[in-house]
Design an enzyme around this catalytic site. Structure first.
Site, PDB file in Angstrom:
ATOM      1  N   ARG A  40       0.843  -1.197   0.000  1.00 50.32           N
ATOM      2  CA  ARG A  40       0.000   0.000   0.000  1.00 50.32           C
ATOM      3  C   ARG A  40       0.878   1.246   0.000  1.00 50.32           C
ATOM      4  NH1 ARG A  40      -4.124   0.598   4.949  1.00 50.32           N
ATOM      5  NH2 ARG A  40      -2.178   0.801   6.114  1.00 50.32           N
ATOM      6  N   SER A 109     -12.989  -4.797   1.207  1.00 52.48           N
ATOM      7  CA  SER A 109     -13.231  -4.300   2.560  1.00 52.48           C
ATOM      8  C   SER A 109     -14.732  -4.233   2.819  1.00 52.48           C
ATOM      9  CB  SER A 109     -12.637  -2.902   2.738  1.00 52.48           C
ATOM     10  OG  SER A 109     -11.228  -2.927   2.611  1.00 52.48           O
ATOM     11  N   LYS A 138      -5.310   4.672   9.568  1.00 51.23           N
ATOM     12  CA  LYS A 138      -6.476   5.078   8.783  1.00 51.23           C
ATOM     13  C   LYS A 138      -7.409   5.855   9.688  1.00 51.23           C
ATOM     14  CE  LYS A 138      -9.735   3.409   5.318  1.00 51.23           C
ATOM     15  NZ  LYS A 138     -10.321   2.249   4.618  1.00 51.23           N
TER      16      LYS A 138
END
Length: 208
Positions: A40, A109, A138
């Protein structure tokens, strides 16, 4: 058989450290037994993401570990990664299925039973459920209760991966739900010995 084989799922984060340090820590984690790696990069340009992705892919190939690219279907295709992980605001799963090779892995997700069932119906290979704990990686993550995690697990037949704020201290409480894997960032990459941390987390699966 689960694609995770009861092993930890490592997610990288380009805000934690520079790439050279990340690369070194990822290799140690792979030596410790990471079962799946999600690469990521939120801050990098597409060119840098691609270049770094090729290096991570070569590393994963060395240890025979599947490489998943976060969000970016184009990067996943460009480096011929093993798959992609998509959030609810990313490219729709049905579209991604048309673009990617059928052999590629697609994770989705989900934080509700409804979105999890929808992902399964549309062909997701696994579901990432979270955030199960508050997380610094996050800031906009929605917390998912243990009850919701259990409801999602009961509702779908594809593998479930818990993600979000999982640490060396709280991992066992989530693994006790008998999920297929836990996805972690700092629990491995934030440790002085990523290999040892990975081994510790993997060992927890043998206790449930």
């Amino acid at each position: 058989m689960s694609i995770f084989n009861k092993s930890v799922y490592l997610v990288t984060d380009d805000s934690i450290m520079d790439f050279d340090t990340l690369y070194t820590k990822v290799e140690l984690a792979l030596q410790g037994g990471v079962g799946l790696l999600q690469f990521r990069e939120k801050k990098s340009s597409s060119k840098v993401f691609y270049a770094h992705g090729l290096k991570i892919k070569a590393l994963c190939k060395k240890y025979n570990v599947p490489l998943i690219i976060n969000d970016r279907l184009d990067i996943a295709q460009a480096i011929d990664a093993d798959g992609v992980h998509l959030g609810q605001s990313d490219l729709p799963l049905t579209v991604a299925k048309k673009i990617l090779d059928p052999k590629k892995i697609i994770g989705i997700s989900a934080n509700t039973v409804e979105t999890a069932l929808d992902a399964q119906k549309n062909g997701a290979d696994y579901i990432g459920v979270g955030a199960v704990f508050p997380t610094n990686t996050k800031n906009d993550a929605v917390l998912v209760s243990e009850n919701t995690l259990s409801e999602i697990q009961s509702a779908v037949s594809i593998p479930i991966v818990a993600i979000g704020g999982i640490t060396l201290e709280n991992a066992s409480s989530i693994i006790n739900h008998k999920i297929d894997s836990i996805a972690v960032v700092s629990a491995i990459l934030g440790q002085d010995d990523p290999k040892k941390a990975t081994q510790y987390l993997n060992d927890l699966f043998s206790l449930v």
